[in-house]
Design a protein around this motif. Structure first.
Motif, PDB file in Angstrom:
ATOM      1  N   VAL A  71       0.841  -1.200   0.000  1.00  0.00           N
ATOM      2  CA  VAL A  71       0.000   0.000   0.000  1.00  0.00           C
ATOM      3  C   VAL A  71       0.873   1.246   0.000  1.00  0.00           C
ATOM      4  N   LYS A  72       1.879   1.256   0.855  1.00  0.00           N
ATOM      5  CA  LYS A  72       2.772   2.409   0.959  1.00  0.00           C
ATOM      6  C   LYS A  72       3.475   2.668  -0.374  1.00  0.00           C
ATOM      7  N   LYS A  73       3.937   1.598  -1.023  1.00  0.00           N
ATOM      8  CA  LYS A  73       4.645   1.724  -2.301  1.00  0.00           C
ATOM      9  C   LYS A  73       3.713   2.276  -3.391  1.00  0.00           C
ATOM     10  N   ARG A 118       2.860   5.933  -2.720  1.00  0.00           N
ATOM     11  CA  ARG A 118       4.028   6.794  -2.929  1.00  0.00           C
ATOM     12  C   ARG A 118       4.262   7.034  -4.423  1.00  0.00           C
ATOM     13  N   GLU A 119       4.145   5.977  -5.226  1.00  0.00           N
ATOM     14  CA  GLU A 119       4.445   6.103  -6.654  1.00  0.00           C
ATOM     15  C   GLU A 119       3.355   6.863  -7.406  1.00  0.00           C
ATOM     16  N   VAL A 123      10.742   0.745 -13.656  1.00  0.00           N
ATOM     17  CA  VAL A 123       9.759   1.498 -14.442  1.00  0.00           C
ATOM     18  C   VAL A 123       8.433   0.740 -14.466  1.00  0.00           C
ATOM     19  N   ASN A 124       8.496  -0.562 -14.719  1.00  0.00           N
ATOM     20  CA  ASN A 124       7.273  -1.359 -14.778  1.00  0.00           C
ATOM     21  C   ASN A 124       6.564  -1.407 -13.426  1.00  0.00           C
ATOM     22  N   ALA A 125       7.346  -1.453 -12.357  1.00  0.00           N
ATOM     23  CA  ALA A 125       6.745  -1.468 -11.020  1.00  0.00           C
ATOM     24  C   ALA A 125       5.990  -0.173 -10.757  1.00  0.00           C
ATOM     25  N   MET A 126       6.567   0.947 -11.179  1.00  0.00           N
ATOM     26  CA  MET A 126       5.915   2.244 -10.989  1.00  0.00           C
ATOM     27  C   MET A 126       4.679   2.366 -11.879  1.00  0.00           C
ATOM     28  N   LEU A 127       4.771   1.846 -13.092  1.00  0.00           N
ATOM     29  CA  LEU A 127       3.607   1.857 -13.987  1.00  0.00           C
ATOM     30  C   LEU A 127       2.482   0.995 -13.417  1.00  0.00           C
TER      31      LEU A 127
END
Length: 280
Positions: A27-29, A32-33, A68-72
């Motif tokens: 959830v935090k990640k 944040r992103e 990048v994929n994790a943030m997307l």
């Protein structure tokens, strides 16, 4: 339709993720992103074109494709929550990795040196933490399920991400843990605690493991809790050769995730190529 990302919308997304029983760290990640993306937008309304431009700028800024994929993934999840499906963008295509990074590959001899060093330095708790993770394949966050009752039963029921799995403990580990619990006057609850009785944090375990490196003559880049889980997976597969069973033991919903744990190093692959005998 107003497609500006506001604090209220992000808070609603946070509440949704919590209701979906996502892990606190997840959830935090995600939140944040989404916040990073919102800051980049600087008040502009979301469009697919702007999201694609952000994706490009992340790459140009030096982010590796997997990051990048994790943030997307976080941002696309927010778009789905908001029903802005037309703003979602595709992930970068990443070729499946063929080799492990040798600088982070912990082998059995190095693992044993870490364990021996922990006991030699009278840090029995750390030695048992290392043996418990590597002897069962659990995540460091799952140590809380190693309770006195679980050890007495020889198995622990782990609840994570809405899934329940049972992990079994080797008899030798059970005996060592019960002996330790008796010495520490721990008759119920979690076995691994601080002196004040609180749960051991992931950061504390990581820091204590790093302190062992020099004395154990093991590169610090190889020493972190999750690498013990990798060593368990590699050893389990070498002995049993059953990736489906291994995936169940590790709690993976996809065998593709388990395969990542079984990558060989580049040096191992070269040895395999040499064994083919195709070059005179």
């Amino acid at each position: 339709m107003n497609r500006q990302i506001t604090d209220e919308k992000i808070d609603s997304y946070r509440e949704y993720l919590c209701q979906e029983e996502k892990a606190a760290a997840t959830v935090k990640k995600y939140v944040r992103e989404v916040g990073i993306f919102a800051k980049w937008l600087s008040g502009r309304e979301v469009t697919k074109e702007l999201t694609a431009r952000w994706k490009e700028e992340l790459q140009m800024s030096g982010y590796v494709p997997i990051t990048v994929n994790a943030m997307l993934s976080s941002v696309n999840g927010f778009f789905s929550f908001m029903d802005w499906q037309d703003c979602r963008v595709k992930f970068l295509k990443i070729q499946r990795r063929m080799f492990r990074d040798e600088s982070k590959d912990l082998d059995a001899d190095e693992y044993q040196r870490l364990v021996d060093t922990a006991y030699r330095l009278n840090n029995r708790r750390l030695g048992l933490v290392i043996e418990t993770i590597c002897g069962t394949g659990i995540r460091v966050s799952e140590l809380e399920y190693i309770t006195v009752d679980a050890v007495r039963a020889g198995k622990a029921e782990i609840v994570l991400k809405g899934k329940v799995r049972v992990i079994l403990m080797p008899g030798r580990l059970v005996r060592k843990l019960l002996d330790y619990a008796g010495e520490q006057n721990i008759s119920f609850g979690q076995i691994f605690r601080t002196r004040s009785g609180k749960n051991l944090s992931r950061r504390q375990i990581w820091a204590e493991m790093k302190k062992l490196c020099a004395a154990a003559d093991v590169e610090s880049s190889k020493v972190f809790p999750h690498n013990l889980r990798h060593l368990f997976a590699k050893t389990f597969y070498q002995v049993h050769g059953d990736i489906v069973r291994l995936a169940d033991v590790l709690g993976h919903s996809s065998i593709d995730t388990t395969r990542i744990y079984l990558l060989s190093t580049g040096a191992e692959h070269v040895r395999q190529l040499d064994c083919l005998g195709l070059v005179s």
